[in-house]
Design a protein around this motif. Sequence first.
Motif, mmCIF file in Angstrom:
data_model
loop_
_atom_site.group_PDB
_atom_site.id
_atom_site.type_symbol
_atom_site.label_atom_id
_atom_site.label_comp_id
_atom_site.label_asym_id
_atom_site.label_seq_id
_atom_site.Cartn_x
_atom_site.Cartn_y
_atom_site.Cartn_z
ATOM 1 N N GLU A 52 -0.888 9.869 -7.854
ATOM 2 C CA GLU A 52 -0.811 9.573 -6.417
ATOM 3 C C GLU A 52 -0.117 10.710 -5.664
ATOM 4 O O GLU A 52 -0.516 11.071 -4.554
ATOM 5 C CB GLU A 52 -0.080 8.249 -6.197
ATOM 6 C CG GLU A 52 -0.935 7.019 -6.448
ATOM 7 C CD GLU A 52 -1.495 6.940 -7.865
ATOM 8 O OE1 GLU A 52 -2.723 6.771 -8.014
ATOM 9 O OE2 GLU A 52 -0.710 7.057 -8.840
ATOM 10 N N THR A 106 2.730 1.801 -3.345
ATOM 11 C CA THR A 106 1.860 2.231 -4.441
ATOM 12 C C THR A 106 1.411 3.676 -4.301
ATOM 13 O O THR A 106 1.488 4.462 -5.259
ATOM 14 C CB THR A 106 0.620 1.323 -4.516
ATOM 15 O OG1 THR A 106 1.036 -0.021 -4.753
ATOM 16 C CG2 THR A 106 -0.317 1.764 -5.625
ATOM 17 N N PHE A 107 0.973 4.068 -3.112
ATOM 18 C CA PHE A 107 0.274 5.343 -2.968
ATOM 19 C C PHE A 107 1.111 6.462 -2.341
ATOM 20 O O PHE A 107 0.715 7.625 -2.401
ATOM 21 C CB PHE A 107 -1.007 5.134 -2.153
ATOM 22 C CG PHE A 107 -2.026 4.284 -2.865
ATOM 23 C CD1 PHE A 107 -2.827 4.822 -3.855
ATOM 24 C CD2 PHE A 107 -2.153 2.938 -2.567
ATOM 25 C CE1 PHE A 107 -3.760 4.047 -4.524
ATOM 26 C CE2 PHE A 107 -3.080 2.140 -3.231
ATOM 27 C CZ PHE A 107 -3.888 2.699 -4.215
ATOM 28 N N TYR A 108 2.268 6.131 -1.751
ATOM 29 C CA TYR A 108 3.035 7.160 -1.037
ATOM 30 C C TYR A 108 4.511 7.216 -1.427
ATOM 31 O O TYR A 108 5.334 7.710 -0.652
ATOM 32 C CB TYR A 108 2.865 6.967 0.476
ATOM 33 C CG TYR A 108 1.415 7.144 0.869
ATOM 34 C CD1 TYR A 108 0.854 8.411 0.993
ATOM 35 C CD2 TYR A 108 0.592 6.042 1.048
ATOM 36 C CE1 TYR A 108 -0.480 8.576 1.306
ATOM 37 C CE2 TYR A 108 -0.750 6.191 1.361
ATOM 38 C CZ TYR A 108 -1.279 7.469 1.489
ATOM 39 O OH TYR A 108 -2.609 7.627 1.787
ATOM 40 N N TYR A 162 -7.042 8.957 -8.728
ATOM 41 C CA TYR A 162 -5.837 8.136 -8.735
ATOM 42 C C TYR A 162 -5.557 7.589 -10.131
ATOM 43 O O TYR A 162 -6.398 7.670 -11.032
ATOM 44 C CB TYR A 162 -6.017 6.965 -7.773
ATOM 45 C CG TYR A 162 -5.984 7.333 -6.317
ATOM 46 C CD1 TYR A 162 -4.784 7.512 -5.651
ATOM 47 C CD2 TYR A 162 -7.165 7.488 -5.596
ATOM 48 C CE1 TYR A 162 -4.742 7.845 -4.312
ATOM 49 C CE2 TYR A 162 -7.143 7.817 -4.244
ATOM 50 C CZ TYR A 162 -5.923 7.993 -3.611
ATOM 51 O OH TYR A 162 -5.891 8.331 -2.286
ATOM 52 N N TYR A 212 -4.350 1.678 -10.247
ATOM 53 C CA TYR A 212 -4.256 1.495 -8.805
ATOM 54 C C TYR A 212 -5.584 1.676 -8.084
ATOM 55 O O TYR A 212 -5.818 1.057 -7.048
ATOM 56 C CB TYR A 212 -3.237 2.464 -8.205
ATOM 57 C CG TYR A 212 -1.846 2.317 -8.755
ATOM 58 C CD1 TYR A 212 -1.316 1.068 -9.061
ATOM 59 C CD2 TYR A 212 -1.051 3.436 -8.971
ATOM 60 C CE1 TYR A 212 -0.033 0.930 -9.567
ATOM 61 C CE2 TYR A 212 0.238 3.316 -9.480
ATOM 62 C CZ TYR A 212 0.739 2.061 -9.772
ATOM 63 O OH TYR A 212 2.000 1.933 -10.283
ATOM 64 N N CYS A 213 -6.428 2.570 -8.604
ATOM 65 C CA CYS A 213 -7.700 2.857 -7.933
ATOM 66 C C CYS A 213 -8.692 3.403 -8.945
ATOM 67 O O CYS A 213 -8.349 4.298 -9.725
ATOM 68 C CB CYS A 213 -7.483 3.874 -6.811
ATOM 69 S SG CYS A 213 -8.998 4.324 -5.920
ATOM 70 N N TYR A 273 -9.645 -0.491 -5.214
ATOM 71 C CA TYR A 273 -8.239 -0.100 -5.308
ATOM 72 C C TYR A 273 -7.362 -1.323 -5.130
ATOM 73 O O TYR A 273 -7.795 -2.361 -4.621
ATOM 74 C CB TYR A 273 -7.889 1.008 -4.302
ATOM 75 C CG TYR A 273 -7.846 0.594 -2.856
ATOM 76 C CD1 TYR A 273 -6.639 0.531 -2.169
ATOM 77 C CD2 TYR A 273 -9.017 0.314 -2.143
ATOM 78 C CE1 TYR A 273 -6.588 0.176 -0.827
ATOM 79 C CE2 TYR A 273 -8.982 -0.032 -0.805
ATOM 80 C CZ TYR A 273 -7.769 -0.099 -0.160
ATOM 81 O OH TYR A 273 -7.719 -0.452 1.171
ATOM 82 N N TYR A 292 0.834 -1.214 0.000
ATOM 83 C CA TYR A 292 0.000 0.000 0.000
ATOM 84 C C TYR A 292 0.865 1.259 0.000
ATOM 85 O O TYR A 292 0.652 2.181 -0.792
ATOM 86 C CB TYR A 292 -0.917 -0.026 1.222
ATOM 87 C CG TYR A 292 -1.758 1.209 1.405
ATOM 88 C CD1 TYR A 292 -2.841 1.476 0.574
ATOM 89 C CD2 TYR A 292 -1.468 2.113 2.419
ATOM 90 C CE1 TYR A 292 -3.620 2.610 0.747
ATOM 91 C CE2 TYR A 292 -2.231 3.249 2.607
ATOM 92 C CZ TYR A 292 -3.303 3.498 1.775
ATOM 93 O OH TYR A 292 -4.064 4.623 1.955
#
Length: 264
Positions: free
Chosen positions: A35, A24-26, A243, A247-248, A205, A21
């Motif tokens: 993102e 992918t997002f941070y 996003y 991914y989402c 997501y 997680y």
Amino acid sequence: MEGKVYLGGEDYEREFSPKDYLTTFYSFDSGAVAEREVVKFSLQNLYQTFSAGGVGGDVLIDIGSGPTIYQLLLACEVFREIIATDYTPQNLQELQKWLKKEPGAYDWSSIVQHACELEGDRSRWQEKEAKLRRTVTRVLRCDVTKTPPLGSAQVPLADCVLTLLAMECACPDVETYRAALCRLAGLLKPGGHLVTLVTLRFQHYMVGPKKFSGVYLEKETVEKAIQDAGCQVLRCNCVSLSYSPAYCVNDGLCFVVARKSPSA
């Protein structure tokens, strides 16, 4: 099973990978542009709420913290105590790893520097990290589908309940979402603030190879649920930002600041 879609509850506890997680997002410097823009949008609105908007006090409860700390970077300057919470033990462990500066903790320095830049001094990022570690006093298990959401934990009524990008994933349908917001309002002092960021028209997501679903929400649904929980919407900032589709799948974001009735 290929093609399986995971829901909330036990699926999260068994299948959710904090490291996938976060990657992918941070991955703020090296990750996808979409993102990164979501993180920037989040921090800008948090800055406007806490640093510039005057929301502060003694206690903030963060509901659905996940394995992340970015959502607390501005709040730690204006609250005496922050209580972080999440449903899954692995997210709480990942969060504790950063708080305790343990080996292998996720590197948040780029995002912390961006938060400090919003406040006017990018160079104080290490001081910011130390301040946040001091301010987060407890890390607790939560389940927003249960009453009370923090179980048997004894917590004071909060000046602010914060929940970013969590409720739409924790709730399988609109009725569960509405009931959960009422439970969160119950954690607030009269006159306290509810601050939330919601993924609009959310479908699912990805966390690594695994697909997780949640509840599809429109702006009007979010505002009505907040109002029915006894809170007045003070600010609602909705944008078309979404996003990366890989991914989402969503269409827009909505950041809301609301205030619980002083007579509640």
